[in-house]
Write a protein that holds these residues in place. Structure first.
Motif, short mmCIF file in Angstrom:
data_model
loop_
_atom_site.label_atom_id
_atom_site.label_comp_id
_atom_site.label_asym_id
_atom_site.label_seq_id
_atom_site.Cartn_x
_atom_site.Cartn_y
_atom_site.Cartn_z
N VAL A 1 2.07 -10.67 -7.01
CA VAL A 1 2.97 -10.84 -8.17
C VAL A 1 2.23 -10.36 -9.42
O VAL A 1 1.06 -10.74 -9.63
N THR A 2 2.92 -9.55 -10.27
CA THR A 2 2.33 -9.06 -11.52
C THR A 2 3.23 -9.47 -12.67
O THR A 2 4.45 -9.25 -12.62
N THR A 3 2.62 -10.09 -13.71
CA THR A 3 3.37 -10.52 -14.90
C THR A 3 2.71 -9.94 -16.15
O THR A 3 1.54 -9.56 -16.13
N LYS A 4 3.51 -9.91 -17.21
CA LYS A 4 2.97 -9.45 -18.49
C LYS A 4 1.93 -10.42 -19.01
O LYS A 4 0.91 -10.02 -19.56
N SER A 5 2.21 -11.69 -18.83
CA SER A 5 1.33 -12.70 -19.43
C SER A 5 0.07 -12.93 -18.61
O SER A 5 -0.97 -13.29 -19.16
N GLY A 6 0.10 -12.71 -17.31
CA GLY A 6 -1.06 -13.03 -16.47
C GLY A 6 -1.67 -11.85 -15.76
O GLY A 6 -2.74 -11.96 -15.16
N GLY A 7 -0.97 -10.72 -15.75
CA GLY A 7 -1.50 -9.54 -15.10
C GLY A 7 -1.27 -9.59 -13.59
O GLY A 7 -0.38 -10.28 -13.09
N ARG A 8 -2.05 -8.85 -12.83
CA ARG A 8 -1.93 -8.76 -11.37
C ARG A 8 -2.52 -10.01 -10.73
O ARG A 8 -3.64 -10.39 -11.02
N GLY A 9 -1.76 -10.59 -9.84
CA GLY A 9 -2.18 -11.84 -9.23
C GLY A 9 -2.78 -11.65 -7.83
O GLY A 9 -3.01 -10.54 -7.37
N THR A 10 -3.00 -12.77 -7.19
CA THR A 10 -3.58 -12.80 -5.84
C THR A 10 -2.69 -13.67 -4.94
O THR A 10 -1.77 -14.34 -5.42
N SER A 11 -3.07 -13.67 -3.66
CA SER A 11 -2.26 -14.43 -2.69
C SER A 11 -3.17 -15.09 -1.66
O SER A 11 -4.16 -14.49 -1.22
N THR A 12 -2.86 -16.32 -1.33
CA THR A 12 -3.61 -17.06 -0.27
C THR A 12 -2.87 -17.04 1.06
O THR A 12 -3.39 -17.56 2.04
N VAL A 13 -1.66 -16.47 1.06
CA VAL A 13 -0.87 -16.40 2.30
C VAL A 13 -0.47 -14.96 2.54
O VAL A 13 -0.64 -14.11 1.67
N SER A 14 0.05 -14.68 3.73
CA SER A 14 0.49 -13.33 4.09
C SER A 14 1.86 -13.41 4.76
O SER A 14 2.30 -14.48 5.21
N PHE A 15 2.50 -12.23 4.84
CA PHE A 15 3.82 -12.13 5.46
C PHE A 15 3.75 -11.12 6.61
O PHE A 15 3.14 -10.06 6.46
N LYS A 16 4.37 -11.51 7.76
CA LYS A 16 4.37 -10.63 8.94
C LYS A 16 5.74 -9.97 9.03
O LYS A 16 6.75 -10.65 9.12
N LEU A 17 5.75 -8.64 9.03
CA LEU A 17 6.99 -7.89 9.09
C LEU A 17 7.29 -7.54 10.55
O LEU A 17 6.48 -6.91 11.22
N LEU A 18 8.44 -7.98 11.04
CA LEU A 18 8.84 -7.73 12.42
C LEU A 18 9.69 -6.48 12.50
O LEU A 18 10.39 -6.12 11.55
N LYS A 19 9.62 -5.83 13.68
CA LYS A 19 10.45 -4.65 13.89
C LYS A 19 11.89 -5.07 14.13
O LYS A 19 12.16 -5.95 14.94
N PRO A 20 12.83 -4.44 13.45
CA PRO A 20 14.24 -4.84 13.63
C PRO A 20 14.77 -4.39 14.99
O PRO A 20 14.37 -3.36 15.51
#
Length: 885
Positions: free
Chosen positions: A76-95
């Motif tokens: 996530v990127t915001t004007k007030s905080g800049g580019r953020g980080t993540s402690t979780v991930s997302f798995k994309l499945l094949k449709p």
């Protein structure tokens, strides 16, 4: 550049996996101060800002787009905080690829479809799309040539849409190097696809629930906007304006693409016509295919084709389709009749019966074919039972002395009791009751016993399948899943109504089994009106106890086998009653046969005395009794559920009377032997078991003879004893008088005595001979015999002395010497009667007056005892024995 806030931090996403365009909720910290503050959002490297909806500083909702990476972070990127980080991930499945006939809650990318015009499989209908990878795992093409595979799988195909699809060919061609774990994953994918299809519309609604809610919200917003718009302007409401815009756009498009669309419509029409012809080719060829498959016996293929045609054309209004479908129905009706004929054909296996019933249920045959099959099997079993009886009766009349050829015991897989009978029938001790059997004894089996063996074998070969057929009918396993669901309610009603009918069928089979067995083994137990149907054997001789015992064992094994089928006990009660009657009859027949054998023992007496002083007669009698009891051991034993043979008082009385008859027959046998007019038989050899006074005292206390048998034995014992005494005593007694007066001896005129005369010595020798004869049989019998012999001798001697008119001095001394010598010699066997006789004899003599005479008498007595010491030893031994006892 300094920032007033911390960088965004994503701490959670829900769901954490999904296919492209899945709606997710992102949670975290410092996710922006407002929608305008959010300037960037990527999931797995794909920009999702376009679909992002800022909810709060800790929550953002968006949709996941197409991405190259299968798994990645949420940035996530915001004007007030800049580019953020993540402690979780997302798995994309094949449709999953969705066919044009499948339901979908989201917009489908049409690029995923196959172009049927360029597809190599031209023969399949264009409306049936095939997934490229049905197993859902990576395809690895093998190095095997196509020709080798075609030779290996002749007539098969690797195309899973083909009727001749070969799974082995497909796996070799596409997954020859795939690991076992991958194949297990493929199985899981196939199960998931099958479950998804079975879930139907409900799973479709659950899977697209969020989409439905979003569509509902959009429609509600449009509705509210339209209501708020009103009709302030001339152009009308927003709906009217939208309609006008769409109509103008449509007219403009038609004008621009009229020629192109015309060619397209014509091509579509041609294509649709070809598709229709290709699609309904199945119906046009179906009647001929049905005929071919019926001839080959591929009934499953016929049923599947019929179900498919029925679902497609069962309610069609097209005349051509109606005509061809009517032809299909005609073929199917003929198939129903064919299958019903095969179902009712006998004999048939349970597997074939279940198969034909399932076919008929799938074809929705009228009536209840399963129940018709049960009825046909019931009639078939009864017919077999009566035919079996008729065959044996006919064979008996044609060959009364031969064993029936219908009984094939060697091929009987059930545990036969014939072998058991042959083993237990023989005894260790030889007996006339035993019938010596060799290897040909099977062929001497009575027809009635062979019939019962065959009848029970027949019932046990047919009834289990008959019972299992009924159980399958009750629990519905006879019918396919579709037929069971459609007719479950109706079938449950039929089962309830036909339970009593089936119970009557089983009762009728049991009734016939019992009646036919009774007609063969117990003909007197069936009524006169049933004799022709269940009897007709016309035999004069009764079955022996051994064959009845074998028949009992056969019926018992039959009862055990039927009980193992879990047939209710109330239906088998008639068999229990039959077993009880057979056991009672077996006991009676065995005892009667034993009495007949004992009656013939007199003819087998050889009068050879063994070391114990016994002839073979007692041993033979004992062997007859032991053999009889051993043959009845298994009959009298009560198996589970059986009653005692002696539970009825009438049976007890009859068995008691037969036992008495056996004893009386043996008594008659002894009497016959004792009075048999045969000069070659030495009737002096009598067994101790008959003549011994201890005969009845040695009987065990628990075994009590009846008063009739006891009195008869005592009477016979006394009669035989008296005959023997008369036989032995009369010659001795008769020799006394001639011996006394031999040589014209006169008591009045005789010389002085010089010793005991020879007549008395001869009498003693004869008595000693009787002693020796009896002693060889039984020394306990000696006192009883000798005491009676001596009584007769002493009585005769007393009579002779009393008949003398007068004695001289020498005559009186001679008479006293001889009387005292005899009395002193046999003193140990004297009885009150013999003592009295000796006393009377001495009193008839003149008294000795002088001491010289007394001395002479004593000297002569001692001289006699000394000279006859060896002969008189037997009397001394008896005396010492009696003193010890």
């Amino acid at each position: 550049m300094s920032r007033s806030r911390q960088p965004p931090l994503v701490t959670g996403i829900s769901p954490n996996e999904g296919i492209p365009w899945t709606k997710v909720t992102i949670r975290g910290e410092n996710l922006g101060t407002g929608p305008t503050d959010l300037i960037g959002l990527t999931i797995c490297g794909h920009n999702c800002l376009l679909t992002a909806e800022w909810m709060s500083a800790s929550k953002i909702v968006c949709r996941v787009g197409q991405a190259k990476n299968d798994k990645g972070d949420i940035i996530v990127t915001t004007k007030s905080g800049g580019r953020g980080t993540s402690t979780v991930s997302f798995k994309l499945l094949k449709p999953e690829k969705i066919g044009i006939l499948d339901q979908s809650a989201v917009w489908v990318d049409e690029m995923n479809y196959y172009d049927m015009r360029t597809d190599r499989n031209k023969g399949i209908p264009p409306l049936s799309l095939r997934p490229a990878n049905p197993l859902g795992i990576e395809i690895e093409k093998s190095k095997f040539s196509q020709k080798d595979l075609e030779m290996l799988f002749h007539g098969m195909s690797a195309d899973f849409t083909s009727e001749n699809f070969s799974a082995a060919w497909y796996l070799i061609e596409n997954h020859s190097n795939t690991s076992f774990e991958q194949l297990k994953m493929a199985v899981t994918n196939l199960k998931r696809q099958a479950n998804k299809k079975s879930e139907g519309s409900l799973a479709y609604v659950k899977g697209g629930l969020s989409t439905f809610f979003e569509a509902q919200d959009a429609l509600s917003a449009i509705h509210q906007k339209l209501e708020a718009d009103g009709t302030e302007k001339v152009e009308g409401s927003m709906t009217q304006k939208l309609e006008n815009v769409l109509n103008r756009a449509s007219n403009t498009a038609d004008t621009l693409f009229q020629e192109v669309l015309g060619r397209k419509d014509k091509a579509d029409s041609t294509r649709n016509a070809l598709n229709v012809l290709q699609r309904f080719k199945f119906l046009f060829n179906l009647p001929l295919n049905i005929e071919r498959n019926i001839q080959k016996g591929d009934y499953d293929v016929v049923i599947n084709d019929y179900e498919k045609a029925k679902s497609l054309f069962g309610k069609t209004e097209v005349q051509v389709f109606k005509k061809y479908y009517a032809e299909v129905e005609t073929r199917i009706e003929a198939l129903r009749e064919l299958l019903l004929d095969k179902l009712l054909e006998t004999p048939s296996t349970l597997h074939d019966q279940k198969r034909y019933i399932r076919y008929l249920s799938d074809l929705h045959a009228s009536g209840d074919p399963a129940w018709q099959c049960i009825g046909a099997q019931h009639k078939w079993i009864l017919q077999l039972m009566h035919s079996c009886k008729e065959g044996y009766v006919k064979d008996l009349k044609g060959n009364p002395g031969l064993h029936s050829p219908m009984l094939d015991l060697d091929n009987d897989t059930r545990p036969s009791v014939l072998g058991h009978l042959s083993q237990t029938a023989s005894l260790k001790r030889g007996s006339s009751f035993q019938s010596g059997r060799d290897d040909t004894w099977r062929y001497k089996t009575p027809h009635r016993v062979a019939f019962v063996e065959k009848l029970t074998k027949l019932v046990l070969s047919q009834l289990p399948n008959f019972w299992k057929l009924w159980i399958s009918y009750v629990n519905g396993s006879l019918f396919s899943e579709t037929a069971e669901k459609s007719g479950q309610i109706e079938r449950s009603k039929n089962v309830r109504q036909r339970q009593n009918d089936f119970k009557k069928m089983i009762q009728e089979v049991m009734h016939s089994l019992v009646k036919l067995t009774r007609g063969a083994l117990l003909p007197l137990s069936i009524r006169d009106g049933e004799a022709k149907q269940y009897g007709g054997w016309e035999v004069k001789c009764e079955l022996s106890g051994q064959w009845l015992a074998h028949a009992i064992q056969t019926v018992r094994l039959t009862h055990e086998s039927l009980t193992a089928l879990e047939i209710p006990n109330d239906l088998l009660q008639t068999i229990q009653d039959l077993i009880l009657d057979l056991r009672v009859r077996c006991v009676m027949a065995t005892l009667q046969h034993t009495a007949e054998e004992i009656k013939r023992l007199a003819e087998k007496e050889d009068w050879i005395v063994d070391n114990e002083g016994l002839t073979s007669l007692p041993c033979q009698f004992e062997q007859c009794i032991v053999c009889s009891l051993q043959s009845l051991k298994g009959v009298l034993e009560c198996k589970p559920g059986e009653a005692s043979v002696f539970q009825q008082p009438k049976t007890q009385e009859e068995v008691c009377q037969l036992s008495i008859n056996i004893m009386q027959v043996f008594i008659y046998c002894l009497e016959q032997l004792s009075t048999k007019p045969d000069a070659d038989i030495d009737t002096t050899h009598l067994s101790v078991d008959v003549s011994s006074p201890d005969l009845f005292g040695s009987i065990h206390e628990d075994f009590s003879l009846t008063s009739v048998s006891m009195a008869s034995l005592k009477e016979l014992d006394q009669r035989l004893f008296e005959n023997y005494i008369e036989l032995k005593a009369d010659p001795i007694v008769g020799s006394l008088e001639p011996g006394i007066y031999a040589g014209y001896f006169d008591w009045k005129d005789c010389l002085p005595p010089t010793g005991v005369r020879n007549y008395l010595k001869e009498a003693l020798v004869n008595i000693i001979a009787v002693h020796a004869e009896v002693f060889t049989i039984s020394k306990e019998l000696v006192p009883r015999v000798l005491s009676k012999v001596i009584e007769a001798v002493s009585e005769e001697l007393s009579r002779l002395m009393q008949c003398v008119s007068s004695f001289s001095k020498n005559g009186a001394l001679q008479a006293r010497l001889e009387i005292c010598a005899l009395r002193d010699t046999v003193a140990v066997y004297l009885t009150p009667e013999s003592k009295s006789s000796f006393k009377q004899a001495l009193e008839a003599l003149p008294q000795l007056s002088s001491g010289a005479d007394k001395k002479l008498l004593e000297e002569l007595l001692n001289k006699f005892k000394s000279s006859m010491h060896l002969q008189l030893t037997c009397f001394q031994a008896a005396s010492s024995t009696m003193m010890k006892t």
